[in-house]
Design an enzyme around this catalytic site. Structure first.
Site, PDB file in Angstrom:
ATOM      1  CG  LEU A   1      -1.982  -1.077   1.320  1.00  0.00           C
ATOM      2  CD1 LEU A   1      -2.781  -0.924   2.606  1.00  0.00           C
ATOM      3  CD2 LEU A   1      -2.903  -1.055   0.112  1.00  0.00           C
ATOM      4  CG  ASP A   2       0.649   4.016  -3.211  1.00  0.00           C
ATOM      5  OD1 ASP A   2       1.397   3.083  -3.559  1.00  0.00           O
ATOM      6  OD2 ASP A   2      -0.153   4.587  -3.973  1.00  0.00           O
ATOM      7  CG  LEU A   3       4.630   7.240   2.928  1.00  0.00           C
ATOM      8  CD1 LEU A   3       5.287   6.240   3.882  1.00  0.00           C
ATOM      9  CD2 LEU A   3       5.619   8.330   2.520  1.00  0.00           C
TER      10      LEU A   3
ATOM     11  CG  HIS B   1       1.821   5.121  -7.297  1.00  0.00           C
ATOM     12  ND1 HIS B   1       1.789   4.900  -5.936  1.00  0.00           N
ATOM     13  CD2 HIS B   1       3.008   5.734  -7.542  1.00  0.00           C
ATOM     14  CE1 HIS B   1       2.900   5.368  -5.380  1.00  0.00           C
ATOM     15  NE2 HIS B   1       3.670   5.854  -6.331  1.00  0.00           N
TER      16      HIS B   1
END
Length: 286
Positions: free
Chosen positions: A105-107, A190
């Site tokens: 999962l993205d930051l 993303h």
């Protein structure tokens, strides 16, 4: 009868210390195997049949472990990182060294993240060929096209022309900041953000809600986690076994359709259409 592994690995797997720490504990007589003090940490023990204790407390061995984490923003989905804290660091107390996050999962993305040491299950959940649904809640800025649902349902291309598989978009609320739910079956870099960028919209908040049969526990606050229940583990594994069987059946049907098409071509080409149609009906799955 379980697996035969070294005593020091047994204890390090269960988060009881590093191998050097385990050796020191053994020298001090703190470790017992089947009621006898054991100072040789390279000896083999059975993960099921042998009883291992440390400082008088039994240490049961778990081959696989599974944790559900509500990932907070500002934490990276990795086992180590030089700039940011990692999701593994959110686990407290005794923890084994071989746990890893299933996917990324993205930051700045929150939500469901599975931590485990079960590589086979992780592969099955992440492989695009397994068609595992991953559902996200997103807040987006910008006006969605009227045919946004249709565009995503038929598959689309990102701004850099990367193709993505069909996805299911559900619109919850429209406005200056719209609220939507998106279900995808792959995990390109993303991807969710880039899919909305392709529609001239920007994701300002993103949270994963589910992965396959596993749904985020609503009682978990960001940064909190818990072990998966036995029912959740069984559901995850059973769903993957069923998908594997279905995919295998689809491949067999595809091969059969290919053989029938060749026969059909010799008979005037009618077999190709009927066989392909039967296969599509048999194996169709979003």
């Amino acid at each position: 009868m379980g697996r035969q592994i070294r005593l020091d690995r047994f204890l390090t797997d269960m988060g009881k210390g590093s191998r050097s720490q385990i050796r020191q504990a053994a020298k001090k007589g703190r470790i017992q195997v089947n009621g006898q003090i054991e100072k040789q940490t390279d000896r083999k023990v059975d993960t099921i049949d042998d009883i291992v204790t440390l400082d008088g407390s039994r240490v049961p061995y778990q081959t696989w472990e599974y944790f559900m984490l509500n990932k907070p923003q500002g934490v990276v989905s990795a086992t180590e990182d030089r700039r940011y804290p990692t999701v593994v660091e959110l686990l407290h107390g005794d923890k084994r060294k071989d746990l890893f996050p299933v996917g990324r999962l993205d930051l700045d993305t929150e939500g469901l993240l599975l931590l485990t040491n079960d590589g086979e299950l992780a592969h099955n959940l992440l492989s695009p060929k397994k068609h595992v649904d991953k559902t996200y809640f997103a807040k987006i800025e910008g006006k969605l096209p009227e045919d946004a649902i249709e565009q995503m349902a038929k598959g689309m291309r990102l701004k850099d022309q990367t193709p993505v598989q069909p996805a299911k978009l559900t619109i919850g609320k429209l406005g200056s900041v719209s609220e939507v739910f998106l279900t995808i079956q792959e995990g390109k870099f993303h991807q969710v953000k880039r899919m909305f960028e392709a529609l001239d919209c920007q994701v300002v908040y993103l949270k994963r809600l589910s992965m396959g049969s596993l749904f985020l526990d609503e009682t978990l606050q960001p940064g909190e986690y818990r072990p998966l229940t036995q029912e959740e583990i069984i559901c995850l594994k059973n769903s993957q076994e069923k998908r594997t069987i279905r995919n295998s059946d689809g491949q067999k049907n595809n091969q059969k359709a290919g053989r029938e098409s060749k026969i059909g071509e010799k008979a005037g080409g009618q077999g190709l259409v009927s066989s392909a149609g039967a296969f599509a009906k048999e194996s169709g799955d979003f």
